[in-house]
Structures are given as structure tokens and as C-alpha cells.
Design a protein around this motif. Structure first.
Motif, PDB file in Angstrom:
ATOM      1  N   ILE A   1       7.288  -1.484   2.121  1.00  0.00           N
ATOM      2  CA  ILE A   1       7.427  -1.414   0.663  1.00  0.00           C
ATOM      3  C   ILE A   1       8.565  -0.465   0.294  1.00  0.00           C
ATOM      4  O   ILE A   1       9.398  -0.765  -0.569  1.00  0.00           O
ATOM      5  CB  ILE A   1       6.105  -0.952   0.013  1.00  0.00           C
TER       6      ILE A   1
ATOM      7  N   VAL B   1       1.502   2.981  -4.304  1.00  0.00           N
ATOM      8  CA  VAL B   1       0.370   2.154  -3.864  1.00  0.00           C
ATOM      9  C   VAL B   1      -0.954   2.890  -4.047  1.00  0.00           C
ATOM     10  O   VAL B   1      -1.989   2.270  -4.333  1.00  0.00           O
ATOM     11  CB  VAL B   1       0.529   1.673  -2.400  1.00  0.00           C
TER      12      VAL B   1
ATOM     13  N   VAL C   1       6.087  -3.623  -6.821  1.00  0.00           N
ATOM     14  CA  VAL C   1       5.164  -3.604  -5.672  1.00  0.00           C
ATOM     15  C   VAL C   1       4.180  -4.776  -5.767  1.00  0.00           C
ATOM     16  O   VAL C   1       3.941  -5.486  -4.785  1.00  0.00           O
ATOM     17  CB  VAL C   1       4.388  -2.267  -5.603  1.00  0.00           C
TER      18      VAL C   1
ATOM     19  N   LEU D   1      11.937  -1.466  -1.750  1.00  0.00           N
ATOM     20  CA  LEU D   1      12.197  -0.802  -3.033  1.00  0.00           C
ATOM     21  C   LEU D   1      13.405   0.128  -2.957  1.00  0.00           C
ATOM     22  O   LEU D   1      13.885   0.604  -3.988  1.00  0.00           O
ATOM     23  CB  LEU D   1      10.972   0.015  -3.467  1.00  0.00           C
TER      24      LEU D   1
ATOM     25  N   ARG E   1       8.783   0.146 -10.803  1.00  0.00           N
ATOM     26  CA  ARG E   1       8.570   0.094  -9.351  1.00  0.00           C
ATOM     27  C   ARG E   1       7.160  -0.388  -9.006  1.00  0.00           C
ATOM     28  O   ARG E   1       6.975  -1.162  -8.074  1.00  0.00           O
ATOM     29  CB  ARG E   1       8.811   1.486  -8.747  1.00  0.00           C
TER      30      ARG E   1
ATOM     31  N   ALA F   1       6.803   5.471  -2.182  1.00  0.00           N
ATOM     32  CA  ALA F   1       6.076   4.209  -2.029  1.00  0.00           C
ATOM     33  C   ALA F   1       4.587   4.477  -1.863  1.00  0.00           C
ATOM     34  O   ALA F   1       3.747   3.752  -2.417  1.00  0.00           O
ATOM     35  CB  ALA F   1       6.613   3.442  -0.825  1.00  0.00           C
TER      36      ALA F   1
END
Length: 258
Positions: A35, A50, A20, A39, A16, A46
Motif C-alpha cells: 500500500i 489502514v 486505499v 501510494l 489517501r 500507510a
């Protein structure tokens, strides 16, 4: 079952996180909600992704709109790869010519962690059953390339790179830090390093530095072969050719020194 579950979860998280990065590369900037939607995960998941990427400078937040974009860490990773590729590309014709002239195997290495990393190799006409060293690492203290690379670092960095016991490969391997420092100092003075029977009995290698545009050493070039071909009386001649090749590659990288 717990271990397998954790392993699967970790792999899924890595997948994942990489997705991203690919999304940001494609769209430029995305918010956490965007995002999460792309996803197909919860917004909190998410956000954790990040945040982790941000801690490694791989993404950064655009302060105006709170969206995320690729960070400087991506440039640093790409730059390191580009530098190695550029060195290989610029050195290739020189390495080929040197291998043809001396008839021995020519290698290009760079300092990587506490070792030297082979990034390119060209076989000479006399080389038989050549072992491909590209991508492999070698010890600094027992090789001509390693000694050249050690000759470019500061005193504290030398101590850091040679900390702990120096592994003995043959009876000729230097395992004393004081003796190694003396050899490295000599290599710095004369502009090249020699290793005879130190990594492998019967192998002689001679290496010289390669400088980047700013004059700092970015790698080394070496010629190596069996001791019965690179004899003691032949070493000075091969060394002169290796040094000249190192300067040629350096000029191709933008170095204008002497």
C-alpha cells in the motif's frame, strides 16, 4: 498558516484513505508495504491509514498473511444505500399510479437520524409549481410521514426521537410530546397518519407505512396537497388509496402480511 496547513493535511489524508479503499477493491488484498509503495508514502503513514480504516470496520486484516482487505463496514454502507435504492425502484410505479389517481404529490420517506428523509417524489396532475423535496429532511412531529415512522418505533426510541422542544411551524403544530404520542398511537391503530396545516398552513398530507420482507416498517408513502383540494370529507378516501399503495409497495419488497 497553521490552520490552512492542518486543513490541507486532513484533506490529503482523506484522499489517501479513499485511495486505499480503491486499491483494495481492485487488488483484493494488500500488505502495508504494498500500500505504501502504491501510494508513494512512508510505510508508517500507510500503517496509520489502514489502522484508522480498520477502526471503522472499512478494512480488515487477513490473519494468515497479515494483508488487508475491505471490511464489513463497506457492506453496511453499501447495504444502506442499496436498501434505499431498492425501495425507490419498487415504489416508483405504485407512486406514479397513486399520484395519477388522487392527482396530488406522492412522496416516499425513510427514517434518517431524528428526521424523515425524502427519497422519491412523484407529482400529481393537480400539482402546480412543485417543490422537489427529494434529499431533504423533514421533522417527524409535524408531518404525516414522520408520525407513521414514529408509530413503528419502541417507547424508548420514541422518547429519544422526540427529546427536546418540538419546534412550532404553525398554530396547528403539535408541540406536546403527550399529544404527539396520542396522535402516533392513533396512526398505529388506523394504519395511516394525517397532518393538516401542521408543517405549513394550507397543506394536508396523509401517509401510510411501507413494510420490508420481514414485516418491519422501512419507510412511508404519502399523498399531499392544498387543504382546499384535500378537504376533511375527502381525507378518508385518499387515506384508503394511500394505505393500499403502501401495502402494494410492501408486497413488492417481499412482505406477505395483511
Amino acid at each position: 498558516m497553521t490552520v490552512n496547513g492542518e486543513s490541507g493535511s486532513t484533506i490529503q489524508s482523506v484522499d489517501r484513505a479513499l485511495t486505499v479503499l480503491q486499491l483494495l477493491a481492485r487488488y483484493g488484498e494488500l500488505g502495508v508495504t504494498e500500500i505504501a509503495t502504491k501510494l508513494k508514502v512512508h510505510k508508517s503513514t500507510a500503517f496509520r491509514l489502514v489502522t484508522t480504516l480498520e477502526s471503522h470496520d472499512l478494512v480488515e486484516q487477513h490473519t494468515d498473511r497479515g494483508k488487508y482487505r475491505l471490511g464489513v463496514g463497506i457492506l453496511q454502507l453499501a447495504g444502506a444505500t442499496t436498501a434505499k435504492l431498492d425501495l425507490v425502484q419498487r415504489a416508483k410505479p405504485v407512486s406514479q399510479r397513486l399520484a395519477e389517481i388522487v392527482g396530488e404529490t406522492v412522496n416516499i420517506t425513510v427514517l434518517s437520524g431524528h428526521e424523515a428523509l425524502y427519497v422519491d417524489q412523484v407529482a400529481g396532475s393537480a400539482a402546480l409549481q412543485l417543490h422537489n423535496w427529494v434529499g431533504q429532511r423533514i421533522p417527524l412531529h409535524a408531518t404525516s410521514n414522520g408520525k407513521v415512522l414514529l408509530a413503528t418505533v419502541s417507547g424508548p426510541r420514541f422518547d429519544e426521537l422526540t427529546t427536546g422542544p418540538l419546534k412550532r411551524f404553525t398554530d396547528k403544530t403539535v408541540t406536546s410530546r403527550e399529544a404527539l404520542r396520542a396522535q402516533v398511537d392513533e396512526a398505529r391503530r388506523r394504519g395511516y397518519a394525517v397532518a393538516v396545516d401542521e408543517l405549513e398552513v394550507g397543506l394536508t398530507a396523509i401517509a401510510a407505512p411501507i413494510c420490508g420482507a420481514d414485516g418491519t416498517v422501512v419507510g412511508s408513502i404519502s399523498a399531499s396537497g392544498p387543504g382546499f383540494r384535500i378537504t376533511a370529507d375527502r381525507i378518508p378516501d385518499v387515506a384508503a388509496k394511500v394505505v393500499a399503495a403502501g401495502r402494494d409497495v410492501s408486497r413488492r419488497l417481499g412482505w406477505h402480511g395483511h
